[in-house]
Design a protein around this motif. Structure first.
Motif, short mmCIF file in Angstrom:
data_model
loop_
_atom_site.label_atom_id
_atom_site.label_comp_id
_atom_site.label_asym_id
_atom_site.label_seq_id
_atom_site.Cartn_x
_atom_site.Cartn_y
_atom_site.Cartn_z
N ARG A 151 0.75 -0.94 0.01
CA ARG A 151 0.15 0.19 -0.36
C ARG A 151 0.12 0.76 -0.06
O ARG A 151 1.90 1.10 0.67
CB ARG A 151 -0.33 -0.48 1.39
N MET A 152 0.31 2.44 -0.34
CA MET A 152 0.95 3.07 -0.71
C MET A 152 0.93 4.63 0.65
O MET A 152 -0.81 4.31 0.40
CB MET A 152 1.19 4.24 -2.49
N THR A 206 -5.05 6.41 -6.10
CA THR A 206 -4.73 6.19 -4.80
C THR A 206 -2.85 7.82 -4.59
O THR A 206 -3.46 8.19 -3.90
CB THR A 206 -3.77 5.18 -3.60
N THR A 207 -1.86 7.64 -5.30
CA THR A 207 -0.46 7.49 -4.87
C THR A 207 -0.69 8.77 -5.82
O THR A 207 -0.01 10.29 -5.45
CB THR A 207 0.57 6.63 -6.14
N LEU A 208 -1.72 9.09 -7.04
CA LEU A 208 -2.18 10.40 -8.06
C LEU A 208 -2.80 11.72 -6.52
O LEU A 208 -2.26 12.82 -6.13
CB LEU A 208 -2.71 10.35 -8.89
N ASP A 209 -2.99 11.41 -5.92
CA ASP A 209 -4.21 11.87 -4.83
C ASP A 209 -3.43 12.40 -3.75
O ASP A 209 -3.18 13.45 -3.54
CB ASP A 209 -4.97 11.06 -4.41
N ALA A 242 -4.99 -5.13 -10.69
CA ALA A 242 -6.52 -4.14 -11.27
C ALA A 242 -5.68 -3.69 -9.27
O ALA A 242 -6.25 -2.10 -9.23
CB ALA A 242 -7.69 -5.12 -10.33
N LYS A 243 -5.21 -3.99 -8.87
CA LYS A 243 -4.93 -3.58 -7.16
C LYS A 243 -3.83 -2.76 -7.55
O LYS A 243 -3.68 -1.33 -7.02
CB LYS A 243 -4.52 -4.45 -6.54
N GLN A 244 -3.00 -2.70 -8.59
CA GLN A 244 -2.24 -2.19 -8.93
C GLN A 244 -2.49 -0.54 -9.38
O GLN A 244 -2.25 0.53 -8.86
CB GLN A 244 -0.43 -2.89 -9.35
N ASN A 245 -3.43 -0.72 -9.90
CA ASN A 245 -4.00 0.74 -10.62
C ASN A 245 -4.70 0.82 -9.45
O ASN A 245 -4.91 2.24 -9.65
CB ASN A 245 -5.40 0.25 -12.08
N LYS A 272 7.07 4.78 -10.43
CA LYS A 272 7.22 3.10 -11.08
C LYS A 272 7.43 1.91 -11.15
O LYS A 272 7.19 0.82 -11.29
CB LYS A 272 7.32 3.66 -12.61
N GLY A 273 8.72 2.19 -10.83
CA GLY A 273 9.18 0.66 -10.03
C GLY A 273 8.24 -0.04 -8.89
O GLY A 273 8.21 -1.57 -9.14
N LEU A 274 7.77 1.04 -8.43
CA LEU A 274 7.12 0.42 -6.79
C LEU A 274 6.15 -0.24 -7.27
O LEU A 274 5.60 -0.85 -6.74
CB LEU A 274 7.78 1.48 -6.31
N LEU A 275 5.04 0.93 -8.09
CA LEU A 275 4.04 0.81 -8.31
C LEU A 275 3.05 -0.37 -9.13
O LEU A 275 2.07 -1.17 -9.00
CB LEU A 275 3.24 1.65 -8.60
N ARG A 276 3.86 -0.01 -10.54
CA ARG A 276 4.40 -1.02 -11.38
C ARG A 276 5.25 -2.78 -10.84
O ARG A 276 4.82 -3.69 -11.89
CB ARG A 276 4.17 -1.02 -12.39
N GLY A 277 5.77 -2.48 -9.96
CA GLY A 277 6.75 -4.19 -9.77
C GLY A 277 6.31 -3.99 -8.30
O GLY A 277 7.39 -5.57 -8.10
N ASN A 278 5.02 -4.17 -7.65
CA ASN A 278 4.99 -4.81 -6.69
C ASN A 278 4.24 -5.62 -6.41
O ASN A 278 3.78 -6.37 -8.41
CB ASN A 278 4.37 -4.11 -5.33
#
Length: 860
Positions: free
Chosen positions: A453-454, A493-496, A485-488, A474-480
């Protein structure tokens, strides 16, 4: 590993076995390092199991290792090998664990093995020898370093103990982040209950470029024998004793049940025949002869230990838990009544585990144990080198035991069986049966589940890096390890969160040589561990400017401001709320208010929350420009403040709110408050009264339990290692708290508090509590008579800030005794009444608390 006694010669450490690799051909390096370690193990009489040697060989070759062997198969030895291998190559290695107690235990163990100068510790609120090549740390520490520094982090190897915490909903992120970010590091992941790790092995290989090896197996060095029984616990214990299957650990799922069970077992003969009993009692008495049982629960524990019964749970003072572990390691305890903390690697060697149930309340709901939880607990049975097998027993629920006995009584008579009135399971609570037991004993541990979670704190750490923020995110959010779907969802959330940091001015975008032409950076520097050690400290500092320095309660308001940012000590606050509600119910009842109305009126009563409205308003404004603060929660409360206002000692607080089973929670909270106030209040807000309070509170903590590792946080330089003497002191429990009289400033405050406590109780005519307070006096005052005389003359007794003033206390310090006079603040200002006492310094030093030789009431 048994530590050297403080008086014994200095023993060579494992660090002394490091080979000189400069003289070893490159193709023999791995063998040379491994052989040096194995030679050390053989020298200590240790013959590694095949799985241990396989794991150590893979580590020496530079592989990642996933060690998924059963509990009791020696994972600690493999971890020691990993640290040795890293040390041999001049690398920096981190050991992580889920709880501070385990980090502390490992820290001292590794100090003994490698030497104190080689080992450091980081727990967020305490750092010792922070530049050492071997660091023991909580998982959150390593995760935050990984977020801040990425692959540039000064970490070459990570040993993650109890790795199944990867699946914990609230904390699993901290176990995943290092895997995602520390591409340069070698990993050793250890747990007995990991499930299928094929995917993890491949993931590690892809990220680190290292071969990843899984070492697993279901064969335990000490096999387990499982049983489901329909006998009450005390009968089960007697059967185990008769068949020689002690020592026994009774697992409960609440601290209350563990403590009550220990008391209930005092009627069971546990120490063997007459000769054995005398011998064991003498050995126990010798082992605890110099130990100070200074608290309410301590006196209870002392009696239990002398009967061969231990208690072990997180609510106890650390020194008591450590004593129980020490006695268990010496084989002096027959039964230990504890909680499921046993499953987190706590060092309590036992022959038999008895689970008193298979259901627990997890903070949200009452549920049956997961397979992983069951096997973590059960796996602690059986002592390698002592037992040929370990025994695991599960108790049937009470209603099943009763039904079983009814069936036994009915026999095969169909009429009796038909008439039998079966008991039913309690409503609203999860229950279990023998089929539940059979399923759990054979079930594989649940698969690891990603809990990434971020948060604002994580995002700020990433933005603080020197490298391009977008690429790191990007490495964190797409590489976890989450699903797409949960990454999206996490990206949204990260953008907010990012936009909120921009609006608040904490983050700004700047031109950069990146594909987008811009990058992000922090507009202000935040301490590296801002999210770990009281993250709302910046808010508390800002809120201090809202206080009135001329107010008579200014010092108390400073304390309340910082108490509001401390974690909630749930058991204390619940007890305070219960007490306030009870007082209000009694008052309403006396006024003739009906029951239903009384209950409705007290529903809104909670614990005392000084400055609640002012702090909440200020917090809302603070979050507008510091949105990261929204990740954390403000919690106004009054624990330290109440102790000051009512002149309470640690024992008074515990007694007032019936917290004997939660003394560890109380001490942890007071330690956090003392540390936070000591480190965070700036000079311009430090009054002389606050300085006195900090000296008093620090000494109170030391007198209650001087074994806390957090004492090392008081060291002036966190880069300094502990000494060999300190390691031995921790391991043996020698060296109790320093003499109270050696800290006269703190003792003066304690003496003032002790006398004012009498004033407080006198004011509210609590003669029974006064009698208890003076129970050690040969001739205590006749409090009922003194109260009658005083209240015939005056209507009230002052207990406010003015009444607590140092001007109303006169202390004369002589060798061996102090004389103290506490003047009562009567409503007319006559100041003719006083309490005068003589402090016995020797008795005070012995007790770690103020002890009077005499006390009298001086009438005006």
């Amino acid at each position: 590993m048994n530590p050297a006694h403080p008086d014994s010669p200095v023993q060579p450490t494992l660090a002394d076995q490091l080979p000189d690799l400069a003289e070893v051909p490159e193709f023999l390096l791995d063998d040379a390092v491994l052989e040096s370690f194995l030679a050390w193990a053989r020298g200590r009489g240790i013959t590694p199991y095949p799985a241990q040697e396989e794991a150590a060989t893979a580590l020496a070759a530079g592989d990642n290792v996933i060690l998924a062997t059963p509990t009791g198969s020696g994972k600690s030895l493999v971890a020691t090998a990993a640290h040795f291998i890293a040390l041999a190559h001049g690398q920096r290695t981190f050991y992580t664990a889920p709880i501070k107690a385990l980090v502390s235990e490992k820290f001292f163990a590794l100090c003994e093995i490698f030497g104190p100068e080689k080992v450091g510790m980081m727990t967020g609120d305490a750092t010792v020898n922070g530049r050492a090549p071997i660091i023991c740390a909580t998982a959150e520490i390593v995760a935050n370093i990984a977020l801040r520094d990425g692959a540039a982090a000064d970490i070459d190897q990570v040993v993650m103990d109890e790795f199944h915490y990867y699946s914990e909903p609230d904390r699993g992120w901290a176990w995943q982040v290092p895997l995602l970010e520390l591409h340069q590091a070698q990993f050793l992941l250890m747990s007995a209950t990991l499930g299928d790790t094929t995917w993890l092995e491949k993931d590690l290989e892809q990220r680190t470029g290292r071969t990843s090896t899984t070492v697993s197996g279901t064969t335990r060095p000490v096999p387990l024998d499982f049983h489901y029984v329909y006998t009450p616990v005390h009968e089960t214990v007697e059967e185990l004793l008769d068949t020689g299957r002690a020592p026994i650990y009774l697992v409960h799922f609440s601290q209350r049940e563990a403590a009550e069970r220990a008391q209930a077992l005092t009627s069971v003969h546990l120490l063997g025949d007459k000769a054995q009993t005398a011998e064991r009692k003498a050995a126990i008495a010798e082992a605890i002869s110099s130990f100070r049982f200074s608290s309410a629960f301590g006196r209870t524990l002392s009696g239990l230990l002398r009967k061969g019964i231990g208690v072990h749970h997180a609510g106890m003072l650390p020194k008591y838990r450590r004593l129980v572990e020490k006695l268990a390691q010496q084989g002096l305890l027959t039964v230990i009544c504890g909680t499921d903390t046993l499953g987190v690697g706590i060092n309590v060697p036992i022959r038999t585990v008895v689970l008193t149930g298979l259901a627990k309340y997890d903070g949200i709901r009452h549920r049956v144990l997961k397979s992983r939880e069951f096997h973590q607990i059960a796996g602690r049975a059986g002592r390698a080198g002592y037992d040929t097998e370990g025994t695991v027993i599960v108790e049937a629920p009470d209603h099943e035991i009763e039904n079983y006995r009814l069936r036994q009584k009915a026999g095969s008579d169909p009429k009796k069986l038909k008439k039998m009135r079966k008991k039913h399971a309690p409503e609203g609570r999860a229950t279990w049966s023998e089929s539940t037991f059979e399923r759990l004993t054979t079930a594989e541990p649940e698969e690891l589940v990603s809990q990434f979670r971020m948060s604002n704190a994580m995002l700020i750490n990433v933005v603080a890096r020197d490298q391009w923020t977008y690429a790191a995110l990007k490495g964190l959010l797409r590489g976890n390890h989450d699903t797409r779907a949960k990454q999206n969802q996490e990206i949204l959330t990260t953008l907010d969160l990012y936009r909120g940091l921009l609006r608040a001015g904490i983050v700004e975008e700047v031109a950069a040589d990146t594909p987008s032409g811009k990058d992000a950076r922090l507009t202000r520097e935040l301490q590296r561990d801002f999210a770990l050690n009281q993250p709302l400290s910046p808010f508390a500092l800002a809120a201090l400017d809202l206080l009135d320095p001329e107010s008579p309660t200014y010092t108390l308001d400073v304390i309340s401001t910082f108490e509001a940012i401390l974690d909630e000590p749930g058991q204390i606050l619940t007890a305070q709320q219960r007490a306030r509600r009870g007082e209000e119910i009694a008052a309403l009842k006396a006024e003739g208010v009906e029951y239903t109305e009384r209950m409705a009126l007290v529903e809104e009563i909670t614990w005392d929350m000084p400055l609640h409205d002012e702090l909440e308003q200020a917090y809302g404004i603070f979050c507008e420009t510091n949105p990261w603060a929204k990740d954390f929660r403000l919690s106004p409360k009054s624990v330290v403040r109440e102790m000051i206002e009512k002149a309470m000692t640690f024992s008074d607080l515990v007694s007032t709110y019936s917290l004997a089973r939660a003394e560890g929670v109380v001490l942890r909270y007071l330690t956090d408050a003392w540390r936070t106030l000591s480190h965070s209040v700036p000079p311009e807000h430090r009054t002389e009264e606050l300085e006195d309070i900090l000296v008093w509170l620090g000494e109170l903590i030391r007198q209650v339990d001087s074994s806390l590792v957090d004492e090392w946080a008081a060291m002036s330089d966190p880069d300094v290692p502990v000494t060999a003497e300190q390691v031995a002191e921790h391991a043996f429990g020698v060296g109790d708290a320093s003499l109270l009289s050696s800290n006269p400033r703190a003792l003066r405050r304690m003496v003032r508090n002790h006398l004012f406590r009498h004033v407080e109780l006198f004011a509210f005519e609590r003669e029974n509590q006064l009698a208890e307070l003076d129970s050690s006096l040969d001739t205590p005052p006749d409090w009922p008579a003194e109260m009658d005389a005083y209240f015939d003359e005056y209507d009230d007794v002052g207990t406010d800030t003015a009444a607590r003033s140092g001007d109303l206390v006169l202390i004369t310090e002589d060798a061996g005794t102090w004389t103290v006079r506490q003047i009562i603040d009567d409503p007319e200002g006559d100041h003719g009444w006083a309490f005068e006492g003589v402090v016995d310094l020797a008795a005070t030093d012995d007790a770690g608390d103020v002890r009077l030789r005499s006390l009298q009431v001086i009438r005006g």
